[in-house]
Design a protein around this motif. Sequence first.
Motif, PDB file in Angstrom:
ATOM      1  N   GLU A  70       0.828  -1.212   0.000  1.00 22.48           N
ATOM      2  CA  GLU A  70       0.000   0.000   0.000  1.00 22.48           C
ATOM      3  C   GLU A  70       0.860   1.259   0.000  1.00 22.48           C
ATOM      4  OE1 GLU A  70      -2.840  -0.791  -0.836  1.00 22.48           O
ATOM      5  OE2 GLU A  70      -2.517  -2.890  -0.289  1.00 22.48           O
ATOM      6  N   TRP A  89      -8.209   1.041  -3.001  1.00 23.31           N
ATOM      7  CA  TRP A  89      -8.559   1.498  -1.658  1.00 23.31           C
ATOM      8  C   TRP A  89     -10.049   1.753  -1.486  1.00 23.31           C
ATOM      9  CZ3 TRP A  89      -4.270   5.663  -2.355  1.00 23.31           C
ATOM     10  CH2 TRP A  89      -3.014   5.031  -2.366  1.00 23.31           C
ATOM     11  N   TYR A  92     -11.586  -1.331  -0.212  1.00 22.87           N
ATOM     12  CA  TYR A  92     -10.610  -2.155   0.510  1.00 22.87           C
ATOM     13  C   TYR A  92     -11.245  -2.922   1.672  1.00 22.87           C
ATOM     14  CZ  TYR A  92      -5.924  -3.593   1.931  1.00 22.87           C
ATOM     15  OH  TYR A  92      -4.805  -4.331   2.215  1.00 22.87           O
TER      16      TYR A  92
END
Length: 431
Positions: A70, A89, A92
């Motif tokens: 990430e 994201w 996520y």
Amino acid sequence: MEYVFLVKIAFSMFQNTLAFAQAQDAKDPLKSYRTKFHIPKDAEGNEWLYFCGNSLGLQPKVTQEYIQQELKDWANLGVEGHFDAKNPWMPYHEFLTENMAKIVGAKPIEVVIMNTLTTNLHLLMVSFYQPTKTKYKIVIESDAFPSDRYAVESQLKFHGFDPKEGLLEWKPRKGEELLRMEDLETMLEAEGDEIALLMIGGVNYYTGQYLDIKKIAELGHAKGAMVGIDLAHGAGNIQPNLHDSNVDFAAWCTYKYLNSGPGSLAGLFVHEKHAHNKELNRFAGWWGHDKETRFNMRFDFNPIPGAESWQLSNPPILSMAAIKASLDMFDEVGMDALREKSETLTAYFEYLINEIDTDRIKIITPSNLAERGCQLSIQVKNADKSLHQKLIDRHIITDWREPDVIRCAPVPLYNTFQDVYRMVDELKKCL
């Protein structure tokens, strides 16, 4: 009775020898997973004995890779990582839902990862604690974790009630440490018409007692009360089967048995029966709004069906990456295999403690396998925290709770039978 019988069989097979512990480890189908964790070591590189997974789980070695991914995507993509990261994201938190639902025995629509534990409890009580002038009382266990007590006391005050009148404690009987279900029944029979909420710790932090969650839900609902469970010491330890239990809500942290790092995000459960009730009171935020229109920015709040609607803000991805690393490992192993090893390992621990020739020690955690996870709470007569320090000096990490209890958790993912044998051997020397 079946579980007690099985424990007796196990006890008859156990041996108080290092050779026996080594033999058990050799045939353990989960033995390779210990090498997947960072074990604390001394200055010479010798591994400590770590029995504190009920407070903070050890770090999986793969966690760093998940977080680095990430960080890499953030560095290379900036805001576009929300859509173009290897693990985008924007959705996520959805990558965590199915595996977490398996661990707590829920449907995916009933689970979400968000916020921290006590924050989630407050948000859930906004929805499920709806007191009236005559039905406003809250039941907790008398030795609930302090944060739970603070939360329910503040909820009572917020609604204009005096906690001295509105807070009811489910207590052990005099001279006992464990709670009896029949005493909760008696309390509900006497005061049920005034009780709005049962907010109970599914596994008590102090004694390690695992309560019958389904029975608690039945008793509470029979009196028209909502039922919530704090699973801080249960998630990843026991199998609570939240959906089948029929509790209204639950919350838990992920940094204990779920090994996601200090202060990591928490889990939340709302039973499917509430999934489509848009009239429930709630404190709303944009991440709980309908995903199709969330970014249109001009709509009234339209909650997502299920637990996701309790979300407020977009989540911290770095924390979720650590959770994902752990949950992927749990999915690989499975809770059935973990629970099976946990029962045997903890039974062996109990056997060794009972083999110590002293009248100073008492295990206050239930012997019945159905009423405990992997934690044993060891009460030591005439002891103080200096005993805990003696264990630390021997490179053994446990957890001390005043006035005289050592909490020890042989976690099946990374603790071994040899760990247990060596710990008890050192405890005998300390005594």
